[in-house]
Scaffold this active site. Structure first.
Site, short mmCIF file in Angstrom:
data_model
loop_
_atom_site.label_atom_id
_atom_site.label_comp_id
_atom_site.label_asym_id
_atom_site.label_seq_id
_atom_site.Cartn_x
_atom_site.Cartn_y
_atom_site.Cartn_z
N CYS A 282 42.81 33.35 44.01
CA CYS A 282 43.84 33.66 45.07
C CYS A 282 43.47 35.20 45.60
O CYS A 282 42.84 35.88 44.82
CB CYS A 282 45.15 33.53 44.53
SG CYS A 282 45.70 34.93 43.39
N CYS B 140 47.41 36.04 37.51
CA CYS B 140 46.21 36.55 38.30
C CYS B 140 45.62 37.97 37.86
O CYS B 140 44.54 37.74 37.69
CB CYS B 140 46.67 36.84 39.80
SG CYS B 140 47.67 35.45 40.57
N CYS C 178 46.12 27.52 37.67
CA CYS C 178 45.91 27.44 39.26
C CYS C 178 44.54 26.65 39.35
O CYS C 178 44.04 26.54 40.43
CB CYS C 178 46.12 28.49 39.93
SG CYS C 178 45.02 29.83 39.46
N ASP D 142 41.83 28.68 39.44
CA ASP D 142 40.85 29.92 39.87
C ASP D 142 39.98 30.34 38.69
O ASP D 142 40.51 30.17 37.36
CB ASP D 142 41.82 30.86 40.34
CG ASP D 142 42.63 30.49 41.64
OD1 ASP D 142 42.11 29.40 42.29
OD2 ASP D 142 43.53 31.31 41.99
#
Ligand code: FES
Length: 166
Positions: free
Chosen positions: A62, A106, A33, A35
């Site tokens: 996120c 994540c 992503c 991130d």
């Protein structure tokens, strides 16, 4: 995943910000992503053992990554380096409950940043940002995560910066 706990963690994330007197820092980026998370650690002596005294993080990732990083920087306090090294993503994100498949990375990114910081402490103080998965390493001279993201953004043209609270 428990949305109530997620929203509580996002509303008041703990231990956000750079730690100027840290003993170690670890940075990872996710190729899934774009991130990134940077995590700082400071140790102290307790009963003849070195334990984690303080931890903080920066993330332009996120909400799940921010929530897990907030929880992780609280969970590791008082642990030795070895104890913290054994903590996996599912343990760090346990208060949120099982993460959906698209959010598993994540938690893994936070685990990666923690491990990078813990391992950096052994020798190089973490001056070299780590990559998570296949994302290309970011500039090693960037003093802040924002600078690293900006540099990466220019280089890759694909990293979206979402400040906390937006
Ligand atoms: Fe990539 Fe959460 S860290 S979507």
């Amino acid at each position: 995943m428990n949305e109530d706990i997620l929203q509580q963690a996002i509303a008041a994330p703990q231990n956000v910000g750079e730690m100027t007197d840290a003993d170690a820092v670890g940075t990872v980026g996710s190729p899934d992503c774009g991130d990134m998370v940077r995590l700082w650690i400071k140790y102290k002596e307790r009963d003849g053992q070195k334990v984690i005294d303080k931890a903080s993080f920066q993330s332009f990732g996120c909400q799940t990554a921010i929530a897990v990083a907030s929880m992780a920087t609280q969970m590791i306090l008082g642990k030795t380096r070895e104890e913290a090294l054994h903590m996996k993503a599912d343990e760090l994100s346990a208060p949120l409950g099982p993460l959906p498949p698209m959010k598993i990375h994540c938690g893994q990114m936070v685990e990666g940043a923690l491990k990078a910081a813990l391992e950096a402490e052994q020798g190089n103080r973490g001056s070299e940002p780590q990559s998570f998965g296949t994302l290309e390493n970011q500039t090693s001279t960037a003093p802040t995560l924002h600078d690293a993201l900006s540099a990466a953004d220019k280089k890759a043209g694909k990293i979206k910066i979402i400040p906390i609270g937006s």
